[in-house]
Design a protein around this motif. Structure first.
Motif, PDB file in Angstrom:
ATOM      1  N   PRO A 152      -2.168  -7.541   0.775  1.00 14.98           N
ATOM      2  CA  PRO A 152      -3.505  -6.973   0.993  1.00 14.98           C
ATOM      3  C   PRO A 152      -4.566  -7.448   0.005  1.00 14.98           C
ATOM      4  CG  PRO A 152      -2.113  -5.367  -0.087  1.00 14.98           C
ATOM      5  CD  PRO A 152      -1.235  -6.551   0.254  1.00 14.98           C
ATOM      6  N   GLY A 153      -4.180  -8.029  -1.109  1.00 11.48           N
ATOM      7  CA  GLY A 153      -5.152  -8.399  -2.133  1.00 11.48           C
ATOM      8  C   GLY A 153      -5.547  -7.190  -2.967  1.00 11.48           C
ATOM      9  N   LEU A 154      -6.285  -7.448  -4.021  1.00 10.62           N
ATOM     10  CA  LEU A 154      -6.630  -6.406  -4.984  1.00 10.62           C
ATOM     11  C   LEU A 154      -7.442  -5.276  -4.377  1.00 10.62           C
ATOM     12  CD1 LEU A 154      -6.727  -5.285  -7.873  1.00 10.62           C
ATOM     13  CD2 LEU A 154      -8.690  -6.777  -8.290  1.00 10.62           C
ATOM     14  N   LEU A 155      -8.490  -5.581  -3.659  1.00  8.56           N
ATOM     15  CA  LEU A 155      -9.405  -4.533  -3.203  1.00  8.56           C
ATOM     16  C   LEU A 155      -8.742  -3.561  -2.225  1.00  8.56           C
ATOM     17  CD1 LEU A 155     -12.607  -6.718  -2.847  1.00  8.56           C
ATOM     18  CD2 LEU A 155     -11.993  -5.174  -4.725  1.00  8.56           C
ATOM     19  N   ARG A 156      -8.008  -4.079  -1.271  1.00 13.46           N
ATOM     20  CA  ARG A 156      -7.322  -3.176  -0.330  1.00 13.46           C
ATOM     21  C   ARG A 156      -6.181  -2.428  -1.007  1.00 13.46           C
ATOM     22  NH1 ARG A 156      -5.771  -6.387   4.777  1.00 13.46           N
ATOM     23  NH2 ARG A 156      -5.702  -8.098   3.297  1.00 13.46           N
ATOM     24  N   GLU A 157      -5.524  -3.064  -1.966  1.00 14.51           N
ATOM     25  CA  GLU A 157      -4.471  -2.383  -2.741  1.00 14.51           C
ATOM     26  C   GLU A 157      -5.057  -1.151  -3.426  1.00 14.51           C
ATOM     27  OE1 GLU A 157      -0.559  -2.066  -4.139  1.00 14.51           O
ATOM     28  OE2 GLU A 157      -1.170  -4.028  -3.428  1.00 14.51           O
ATOM     29  N   LEU A 158      -6.204  -1.323  -4.054  1.00 18.23           N
ATOM     30  CA  LEU A 158      -6.837  -0.208  -4.764  1.00 18.23           C
ATOM     31  C   LEU A 158      -7.297   0.887  -3.816  1.00 18.23           C
ATOM     32  CD1 LEU A 158      -8.909  -2.195  -7.388  1.00 18.23           C
ATOM     33  CD2 LEU A 158      -6.711  -1.024  -7.732  1.00 18.23           C
ATOM     34  N   ASP A 159      -7.723   0.511  -2.613  1.00 16.44           N
ATOM     35  CA  ASP A 159      -8.177   1.504  -1.634  1.00 16.44           C
ATOM     36  C   ASP A 159      -7.059   2.445  -1.199  1.00 16.44           C
ATOM     37  OD1 ASP A 159     -10.804   0.649  -1.668  1.00 16.44           O
ATOM     38  OD2 ASP A 159     -10.587  -0.637   0.101  1.00 16.44           O
ATOM     39  N   GLU A 160      -5.813   2.030  -1.403  1.00  8.50           N
ATOM     40  CA  GLU A 160      -4.659   2.861  -1.031  1.00  8.50           C
ATOM     41  C   GLU A 160      -4.300   3.890  -2.099  1.00  8.50           C
ATOM     42  OE1 GLU A 160      -3.154   2.809   1.996  1.00  8.50           O
ATOM     43  OE2 GLU A 160      -4.796   1.435   2.495  1.00  8.50           O
ATOM     44  N   LEU A 161      -4.939   3.791  -3.253  1.00 12.25           N
ATOM     45  CA  LEU A 161      -4.604   4.680  -4.362  1.00 12.25           C
ATOM     46  C   LEU A 161      -5.619   5.801  -4.499  1.00 12.25           C
ATOM     47  CD1 LEU A 161      -3.795   1.965  -7.047  1.00 12.25           C
ATOM     48  CD2 LEU A 161      -2.186   3.184  -5.570  1.00 12.25           C
ATOM     49  N   ASN A 162      -5.143   6.968  -4.892  1.00 13.55           N
ATOM     50  CA  ASN A 162      -6.075   8.063  -5.162  1.00 13.55           C
ATOM     51  C   ASN A 162      -6.399   8.105  -6.657  1.00 13.55           C
ATOM     52  OD1 ASN A 162      -3.983   9.434  -6.517  1.00 13.55           O
ATOM     53  ND2 ASN A 162      -3.433  10.622  -4.702  1.00 13.55           N
ATOM     54  N   ASP A 163      -7.286   9.001  -7.024  1.00 13.03           N
ATOM     55  CA  ASP A 163      -7.739   9.098  -8.406  1.00 13.03           C
ATOM     56  C   ASP A 163      -6.613   9.481  -9.363  1.00 13.03           C
ATOM     57  OD1 ASP A 163      -8.621  12.433  -8.852  1.00 13.03           O
ATOM     58  OD2 ASP A 163      -8.073  11.643  -6.888  1.00 13.03           O
ATOM     59  N   VAL A 164      -5.651  10.268  -8.896  1.00 12.45           N
ATOM     60  CA  VAL A 164      -4.533  10.669  -9.759  1.00 12.45           C
ATOM     61  C   VAL A 164      -3.678   9.453 -10.105  1.00 12.45           C
ATOM     62  CG1 VAL A 164      -2.456  12.095  -9.924  1.00 12.45           C
ATOM     63  CG2 VAL A 164      -4.542  13.030  -8.881  1.00 12.45           C
ATOM     64  N   ALA A 201      -5.862 -12.222 -11.259  1.00 15.18           N
ATOM     65  CA  ALA A 201      -4.487 -12.203 -10.747  1.00 15.18           C
ATOM     66  C   ALA A 201      -3.548 -11.531 -11.749  1.00 15.18           C
ATOM     67  CB  ALA A 201      -4.025 -13.624 -10.436  1.00 15.18           C
ATOM     68  N   TYR A 202      -3.763 -11.788 -13.039  1.00 10.41           N
ATOM     69  CA  TYR A 202      -2.957 -11.131 -14.070  1.00 10.41           C
ATOM     70  C   TYR A 202      -3.092  -9.607 -13.952  1.00 10.41           C
ATOM     71  CZ  TYR A 202      -1.738  -8.993 -18.470  1.00 10.41           C
ATOM     72  OH  TYR A 202      -1.206  -8.150 -19.398  1.00 10.41           O
ATOM     73  N   HIS A 203      -4.316  -9.123 -13.840  1.00  9.10           N
ATOM     74  CA  HIS A 203      -4.526  -7.674 -13.775  1.00  9.10           C
ATOM     75  C   HIS A 203      -4.018  -7.084 -12.466  1.00  9.10           C
ATOM     76  CE1 HIS A 203      -6.317  -7.000 -17.643  1.00  9.10           C
ATOM     77  NE2 HIS A 203      -6.946  -8.161 -17.494  1.00  9.10           N
ATOM     78  N   LEU A 204      -4.087  -7.828 -11.386  1.00  7.29           N
ATOM     79  CA  LEU A 204      -3.485  -7.366 -10.133  1.00  7.29           C
ATOM     80  C   LEU A 204      -1.988  -7.173 -10.340  1.00  7.29           C
ATOM     81  CD1 LEU A 204      -3.332  -6.689  -7.135  1.00  7.29           C
ATOM     82  CD2 LEU A 204      -3.442  -9.163  -6.654  1.00  7.29           C
ATOM     83  N   GLY A 205      -1.333  -8.113 -11.016  1.00 11.30           N
ATOM     84  CA  GLY A 205       0.095  -7.961 -11.308  1.00 11.30           C
ATOM     85  C   GLY A 205       0.378  -6.762 -12.191  1.00 11.30           C
TER      86      GLY A 205
END
Length: 161
Positions: free
Chosen positions: A36-48, A145-149
């Motif tokens: 999904p790449g970074l942006l969609r990966e983050l969209d799957e996470l909640n604030d907690v 890419a490092y931070h995505l990992g």
């Protein structure tokens, strides 16, 4: 644009798209096909999840996101004509955001999306590359890419814990 610049330009634009948006269907150089790449990966996470430390003393997903956002902001200032936005950069400040409430998490993701898009446009619009600008642009892909990992390692630790 000469052939070498055109090749570099196309390759870098493709890598940035792959990291932020996920790879196209026909190839992948950094991520796996279908990622999904970074942006969609983050969209799957909640604030907690974004605010949970993987272990004491380690930063959170929100911290990594804010750090990447800060770097992209500097790159976009440079791409907009500022000679050296890194001269007064405070990277420690970029790590201070570690916890976020729901609205702040959405705002952080939205800001990252805007800056990533602006950087991708800046790279797409740039016609000439010298050694410094090319190295900086390549470093932006590697850094992200490092931070995505790192973010994915935190996600994995949360699922295991």
């Amino acid at each position: 644009m000469n052939a070498a610049n055109a090749t570099f330009h196309a390759a870098l634009s493709g890598l940035l798209h792959e990291i932020f948006e996920g790879p196209p269907e026909d190839y992948a150089f950094i991520l796996n096909p279908g990622d999904p790449g970074l942006l969609r990966e983050l969209d799957e996470l909640n604030d907690v999840a974004a605010s949970t430390r993987p272990m004491p003393g380690r930063t959170t997903i929100a911290g990594h996101v804010n750090h990447v956002l800060y770097g992209l902001t500097l790159l976009n200032r440079w791409a907009s004509g500022e000679a050296n936005p890194w001269a007064d950069a405070d990277w420690n400040e970029a790590w201070k955001t570690t916890t976020v409430a729901p609205e702040a998490w959405r705002e952080l993701r939205d800001a990252l999306r805007r800056e990533a898009s602006a950087w991708q446009r800046a790279v797409a619009d740039r016609m000439e590359w010298d050694d410094v600008s090319a190295a900086g642009a390549i470093a932006s892909a590697a850094h992200t890419a490092y931070h995505l990992g790192a973010i994915r390692q935190i996600i994995a630790a949360q699922k295991d814990g």
